[in-house]
Write a protein that holds these residues in place. Structure first.
Motif, PDB file in Angstrom:
ATOM      1  N   UNK A  21       0.818  -1.210   0.000  1.00 19.02           N
ATOM      2  CA  UNK A  21       0.000   0.000   0.000  1.00 19.02           C
ATOM      3  C   UNK A  21       0.856   1.266   0.000  1.00 19.02           C
ATOM      4  N   UNK A  22       2.042   1.189   0.555  1.00 19.56           N
ATOM      5  CA  UNK A  22       2.905   2.373   0.653  1.00 19.56           C
ATOM      6  C   UNK A  22       3.662   2.664  -0.636  1.00 19.56           C
ATOM      7  N   UNK A  23       3.736   1.712  -1.562  1.00 19.41           N
ATOM      8  CA  UNK A  23       4.619   1.880  -2.722  1.00 19.41           C
ATOM      9  C   UNK A  23       4.278   3.100  -3.553  1.00 19.41           C
ATOM     10  N   UNK A  24       3.027   3.268  -3.953  1.00 16.19           N
ATOM     11  CA  UNK A  24       2.715   4.389  -4.853  1.00 16.19           C
ATOM     12  C   UNK A  24       2.929   5.730  -4.162  1.00 16.19           C
ATOM     13  N   UNK A  25       2.748   5.774  -2.845  1.00 12.72           N
ATOM     14  CA  UNK A  25       3.005   7.027  -2.124  1.00 12.72           C
ATOM     15  C   UNK A  25       4.498   7.325  -2.073  1.00 12.72           C
ATOM     16  N   UNK A  26       5.300   6.313  -1.781  1.00 12.00           N
ATOM     17  CA  UNK A  26       6.755   6.507  -1.799  1.00 12.00           C
ATOM     18  C   UNK A  26       7.226   6.935  -3.183  1.00 12.00           C
ATOM     19  N   UNK A  27       6.570   6.444  -4.220  1.00 13.97           N
ATOM     20  CA  UNK A  27       6.947   6.815  -5.585  1.00 13.97           C
ATOM     21  C   UNK A  27       6.628   8.275  -5.874  1.00 13.97           C
ATOM     22  N   UNK A  35      -1.247   4.627   2.090  1.00 10.28           N
ATOM     23  CA  UNK A  35      -1.744   4.758   0.720  1.00 10.28           C
ATOM     24  C   UNK A  35      -2.543   6.031   0.511  1.00 10.28           C
ATOM     25  N   UNK A  36      -3.329   6.446   1.510  1.00 10.99           N
ATOM     26  CA  UNK A  36      -4.298   7.511   1.296  1.00 10.99           C
ATOM     27  C   UNK A  36      -4.031   8.775   2.108  1.00 10.99           C
ATOM     28  N   UNK A  37      -4.034   8.647   3.444  1.00 10.97           N
ATOM     29  CA  UNK A  37      -3.880   9.854   4.265  1.00 10.97           C
ATOM     30  C   UNK A  37      -2.602  10.597   3.900  1.00 10.97           C
ATOM     31  N   UNK A  38      -1.503   9.859   3.836  1.00 17.49           N
ATOM     32  CA  UNK A  38      -0.228  10.501   3.539  1.00 17.49           C
ATOM     33  C   UNK A  38      -0.160  10.992   2.089  1.00 17.49           C
ATOM     34  N   UNK A  39      -0.742  10.234   1.165  1.00 21.68           N
ATOM     35  CA  UNK A  39      -0.650  10.637  -0.242  1.00 21.68           C
ATOM     36  C   UNK A  39      -1.460  11.902  -0.513  1.00 21.68           C
TER      37      UNK A  39
END
Length: 528
Positions: free
Chosen positions: A100-106, A486-490
């Motif tokens: 879930x964190x991958x797209x945000x880290x990207x 995935x969501x809050x941080x993104x």
């Protein structure tokens, strides 16, 4: 700078996209909320051009803090329990937080975290799990997370990268996962069971499924087909979706486009006429317009069904609390009886109307979306923590001495004070800012992020809290769902980040569309 000049500057993007902005001072649907506050926010921003970057960096720092706590304690497991620094596996024990964190880290372009996740994903065995597997949750978190990462890296639009083998593994692992899950669709109708057991290739024996858990698969499964050239994946999800797009019997569609919540797996019939935009139904409506954004040439029927639902929602479900008629919420329904209660989950609705209004060039949808955003904003600013509750109501039959003053002041009263690190209010702020350009929504998102950071941060992560209207949030619940990453941080980051191809309404077009877990998927049709 004169106010009129500021207004012109604020509307350049809006007019370029063929939309009309309310006049300065307008409070129509709460767009400027209080006089010229949106204009003043723009003036303040012009005086401090580094503010967006400072805020974006602060969100990146919070994301990195939470990631380090999860990965150092729970690598390979689903979630960190942030109070006890122990690990939990409610999502099949495949490392849900990492995927879930991958797209945000990207999109944050944090190379070391991207590398850690890309090295980890090829090690997952998606063919086995000792627990019951949710088709819905696994699709929106794991399948979408890997497909999003694959497309973001393959497009070459980021200042981060991965090895060729690891990038390719994102797609092959997506296929492996979908192949493992596909037996869920083996029913007389093609409507899937949501609870499945991979090791025995069996279901939980359910005879029914829900509107959202059937209707929130098609974007991800169709995208897998489009990336691989194997049409089977999309065909499975579209067959299941067909019963939702053509609902029977007709009396379980009490308002045009608005349907019931429970569907028979054996014959595809709707079994009730209870529904709305709350949890259990929510993302079915969300995906109708998003499928059209994904490919307007193939999915016009999804647009048409969204328009029906949106029009009926505005006509029948609009509700203004008696104590605060300036606020707008969405009622739900049991047959044709309305229920004046809502949820944090429902607060994605403003963003969905804004997206629909933007792509369809419908000012009425945009105005209504902004009204919904304004109502959900009030659920945050009215509590002691300045975080919104899990559930709330404005049904006056539930008002008594214990909540009368709160209801009079705020237009709702809390029915469940829990906060589970949910993203929906910030998500709608994001759409409001991206589509209007009004920096007021950046400020609202920042206020929400500051409150979440101040109240839920603990030890090595962020924890759900028991009571948003109690000092310090009541108590910590020792849960850090993967959608925090995935969501809050993104959304908290992207609302302050520079324009980019994956941003909503980039250059008045949507070249990517966010799934319900906020994973951006590359549009395959002409951008709209």
């Amino acid at each position: 700078m004169r106010l009129a000049s500021l207004y012109v500057a604020a509307t350049v993007l809006y007019h370029a996209c063929g939309l009309a902005l309310p006049q300065p001072g307008s409070t129509k649907f709460g767009y400027l909320a209080s006089g010229d506050r949106g204009i003043r926010a723009l003036q303040n921003r012009a005086a401090n051009p580094t503010l967006e970057q400072e805020r974006a960096n602060a969100v990146k720092d919070a994301f990195t803090f939470a990631w380090n706590g999860y990965f150092s304690n729970c690598k390979g497991q689903d979630e960190l329990e942030p109070v006890s620094n122990t690990c939990l596996n409610p999502r099949n024990n495949w490392g849900a937080s990492a995927v879930d964190a991958l797209s945000t880290a990207l999109v944050m372009e944090i190379q070391d975290i991207v590398t850690d996740i890309l090295d980890y994903i090829p090690t997952i065995d998606f063919t086995t799990s000792t627990t019951s597997v949710s088709l819905f949750e696994t699709t929106i978190r794991y399948l979408a997370g890997m497909l999003s990462g694959y497309s973001l890296l393959s497009e070459g639009i980021l200042n981060v990268t991965g090895s060729v083998a690891n990038i390719k593994a994102l797609l092959t692992q997506s296929q492996s996962l979908a192949d493992s899950l596909s037996f869920a669709f083996d029913s007389p109708t093609g409507i899937p069971s949501n609870s499945i057991y991979l090791n025995s290739r069996s279901t939980g024996g359910e005879s029914v499924n829900s509107l959202a858990t059937i209707g929130t698969l098609v974007l991800e499964w169709q995208h897998l087909s489009d990336l691989t050239g194997n049409g089977t994946y999309g065909a499975l999800a579209q067959k299941a979706e067909s019963y939702l797009l053509n609902p029977e019997p007709t009396y379980n569609e009490p308002f045009p486009g608005l349907v019931g919540s429970t569907i028979s797996i054996s014959n595809g019939a709707f079994l009730d006429a209870t529904g709305g935009w709350n949890g259990g139904d929510d993302s079915f409506y969300e995906y109708l317009i998003k499928m059209y954004v994904y490919d307007s040439s193939r999915f016009g029927i999804y647009r048409d069904r969204w328009i029906l639902a949106a029009n009926s929602t505005m006509k029948y479900l609009t509700s203004n609390p008696s104590s605060r008629p300036d606020l707008t919420f969405l009622a739900s329904y049991v047959n044709t009886t309305f229920v004046n209660a809502s949820q944090h989950l429902t607060c994605f609705d403003g963003g969905n109307f804004l997206l629909g209004g933007s792509v369809l060039k419908r000012q009425d949808y945009i105005d209504f979306g902004l009204a919904l955003v304004n109502g959900c904003h009030d659920t945050y600013t009215s509590t002691l923590t300045r975080i919104g509750p899990e559930a709330f109501s404005w049904d006056t039959t539930g008002v008594d001495a214990s909540n009368q003053a709160f209801y009079n002041a705020n237009g709702f009263y809390i029915t469940n004070a829990f906060y589970d690190l949910r993203p929906e209010v910030i998500e709608s702020y994001y759409y409001a800012y991206r589509i209007t350009g009004n920096t007021m929504y950046q400020d609202w998102a920042w206020d929400a992020f500051v409150a979440i950071n101040a109240t839920t941060r603990v030890n090595n992560g962020f924890s759900a809290i028991s009571d948003v209207n109690a000092a310090h949030g009541g108590s910590f619940d020792n849960v850090q769902e993967s959608f925090l990453f995935a969501e809050v941080m993104k959304y908290s980051y992207l609302i302050h980040a520079p324009d980019a191809p994956f941003q909503v309404n980039n250059d008045c077009e949507n070249q990517w569309v966010f799934n319900t877990e906020a994973h951006p998927l590359k549009v395959v049709g002409p951008p709209i």
